[in-house]
Design an enzyme around this catalytic site. Structure first.
Site, short mmCIF file in Angstrom:
data_model
loop_
_atom_site.label_atom_id
_atom_site.label_comp_id
_atom_site.label_asym_id
_atom_site.label_seq_id
_atom_site.Cartn_x
_atom_site.Cartn_y
_atom_site.Cartn_z
N ARG A 1 0.82 -1.22 0.00
CA ARG A 1 0.00 0.00 0.00
C ARG A 1 0.85 1.27 0.00
O ARG A 1 0.49 2.28 0.63
CB ARG A 1 -0.95 0.03 1.20
CG ARG A 1 -1.94 -1.09 1.23
CD ARG A 1 -2.89 -1.07 0.04
NE ARG A 1 -3.96 -2.01 0.28
CZ ARG A 1 -3.87 -3.32 0.02
NH1 ARG A 1 -2.78 -3.81 -0.55
NH2 ARG A 1 -4.88 -4.11 0.28
N1 EPU Z 1 -11.27 -11.80 9.52
C1 EPU Z 1 -12.02 -11.92 10.65
N2 EPU Z 1 -12.95 -10.96 10.93
C2 EPU Z 1 -13.14 -9.90 10.12
C3 EPU Z 1 -12.36 -9.76 8.96
C4 EPU Z 1 -11.43 -10.73 8.67
O1 EPU Z 1 -11.87 -12.87 11.40
O2 EPU Z 1 -13.99 -9.07 10.45
C5 EPU Z 1 -10.30 -12.85 9.19
C6 EPU Z 1 -10.71 -13.61 7.94
O3 EPU Z 1 -11.62 -14.64 8.24
C7 EPU Z 1 -9.39 -14.12 7.45
C8 EPU Z 1 -8.40 -13.02 7.87
O4 EPU Z 1 -9.07 -12.27 8.89
O5 EPU Z 1 -9.03 -15.31 8.11
C9 EPU Z 1 -8.03 -12.12 6.71
O6 EPU Z 1 -9.18 -11.52 6.19
P1 EPU Z 1 -9.33 -11.13 4.65
O7 EPU Z 1 -9.05 -12.30 3.77
O8 EPU Z 1 -10.63 -10.44 4.49
O9 EPU Z 1 -8.13 -10.16 4.38
P2 EPU Z 1 -7.68 -8.83 5.10
O10 EPU Z 1 -6.27 -8.99 5.47
O11 EPU Z 1 -8.63 -8.39 6.15
C10 EPU Z 1 -6.82 -7.77 2.87
C11 EPU Z 1 -6.80 -6.36 2.34
C12 EPU Z 1 -8.09 -6.07 1.57
C13 EPU Z 1 -8.26 -7.12 0.48
C14 EPU Z 1 -8.31 -8.51 1.13
C15 EPU Z 1 -8.49 -9.64 0.13
C16 EPU Z 1 -5.61 -4.77 3.76
C17 EPU Z 1 -5.72 -3.78 4.83
N3 EPU Z 1 -6.72 -5.41 3.43
O12 EPU Z 1 -7.81 -7.79 3.89
O13 EPU Z 1 -7.91 -4.81 0.96
O14 EPU Z 1 -9.45 -6.88 -0.24
O15 EPU Z 1 -7.07 -8.71 1.85
O16 EPU Z 1 -7.46 -9.64 -0.80
O17 EPU Z 1 -4.53 -4.95 3.18
C18 EPU Z 1 -8.20 -2.46 1.14
O18 EPU Z 1 -6.99 -2.38 1.14
O19 EPU Z 1 -8.95 -1.46 1.15
C19 EPU Z 1 -8.81 -3.79 1.15
C20 EPU Z 1 -10.11 -3.95 1.33
#
Ligand code: EPU
Length: 292
Positions: free
Chosen positions: A170
């Site tokens: 990012r």
């Molecule tokens: N999780 C939870 N509770 C939640 C959200 C997530 O337990 O409320 C758990 C999920 O079940 C999973 C882990 O956390 O085991 C990771 O969650 P997720 O796959 O949604 O990925 P993330 O790390 O939360 C990142 C990016 C997103 C991107 C997704 C998918 C960042 C800050 N976030 O989210 O990017 O869409 O991976 O590729 O890097 C963004 O940058 O605006 C964004 C939405």
């Protein structure tokens, strides 16, 4: 002669930025410009410099939270056709800084080029995507970028080669420049397979993120090796509300702004989440969205 003489057709005063951001919050821009050509953009940038007006670029408005008091100076949007072109030749794609990332993704998938299908669902423009190297678990925009045409805040246009740019999580070395266009080199693949992969990715994303609501992307960056969403969820903060803003039940790193919400509500909720995570888990969260 006023300080914006000659730009009357493309500059408006006191324009609500809530109409141009995904959170639909915040006050007006003192001035909002939508120049129609690179030359005009350069002239405008130079005029703002002479008049000491601060300049900000607004892309798709999906990663920005505008304060209730609004923004002083000039906000520029590359929304004119001159900045939105997309051309594809063999494996090379050239897209204007104002082109929507979503349009570029569907165009390249249809042309049988692989790489961008994993970015499906990421909102915003090419300029915004390069500014902070938009991406997700499947990769980011920077990894496919081989060149860019940029404008400096003195109005000079120059080219950047792959070696002259750097992209991290990012973040990108282009964050202080105006991206006029970017060149991506993708990989050839079967359009039908790519479409299926993209649709699958879209379904997964829609299930995990509150994409249809009034919200921006993720509020916080993921701390090294952890997911901010998971931390906020584990701290029991889903559903926490301040005024009209609430932590999403679907994904805890999203804030939903309901009818009547203010930017102050969103900022207070962001601070509250940050404080609670620091006190309870000892982790400092850094915002991913830009606060204007
Ligand atoms: N999780 C939870 N509770 C939640 C959200 C997530 O337990 O409320 C758990 C999920 O079940 C999973 C882990 O956390 O085991 C990771 O969650 P997720 O796959 O949604 O990925 P993330 O790390 O939360 C990142 C990016 C997103 C991107 C997704 C998918 C960042 C800050 N976030 O989210 O990017 O869409 O991976 O590729 O890097 C963004 O940058 O605006 C964004 C939405």
């Amino acid at each position: 002669m006023s300080m914006l003489t000659g730009f009357e057709d493309v500059v408006r005063a006191d324009v609500p930025l809530s109409e141009h951001t995904w959170m639909h919050l915040g006050g007006p821009a003192e001035f909002l410009a939508e120049p129609t050509s690179v030359e005009q953009l350069g002239e405008l940038i130079r005029r703002c410099r002479e008049e000491e007006l601060p300049v900000r670029l607004l892309g798709g408005g999906s990663n920005v939270l505008v304060r209730d008091e609004g923004v002083k100076g000039m906000v520029i949007m590359l929304s004119a056709p001159a900045f939105e072109s997309i051309s594809i030749e063999k494996r090379r794609v050239v897209a204007g800084g104002g082109a929507k990332l979503g349009h570029v993704i569907s165009n390249v998938v249809r042309s049988g080029l692989a790489g961008f299908e994993t970015l499906v669902g990421i909102p915003g423009t090419i300029g915004g995507a390069l500014h902070s190297n938009a991406g997700g678990r499947g990769g980011d925009v920077g990894q496919w970028t081989v060149a860019a045409t940029v404008m400096t805040h003195t109005g000079e246009v120059s080219q950047r080669t792959r070696e002259e740019m750097s992209f991290g999580y990012r973040e990108s070395s282009l964050h202080e420049l105006i991206v006029l266009d970017a060149t991506f080199e993708l990989e050839e693949d079967d359009p039908e397979l790519l479409t299926k992969r993209m649709q699958k990715q879209w379904i997964v994303k829609k299930a995990a993120q509150p994409l249809a609501h009034q919200s921006a992307g993720c509020i916080f960056k993921n701390p090294r090796g952890m997911s901010a969403g998971m931390l906020i969820d584990q701290a029991g903060l889903k559903g926490t509300r301040i005024g009209g803003c609430v932590v999403s039940d679907r994904h805890a790193n999203f804030i939903i702004a309901e009818e009547g919400a203010s930017s102050a509500d969103a900022l207070a909720l962001i601070e509250d989440i940050r404080n609670q995570i620091e006190q309870r888990l000892g982790v400092e969260l850094e915002t991913e969205i830009e606060i204007w």
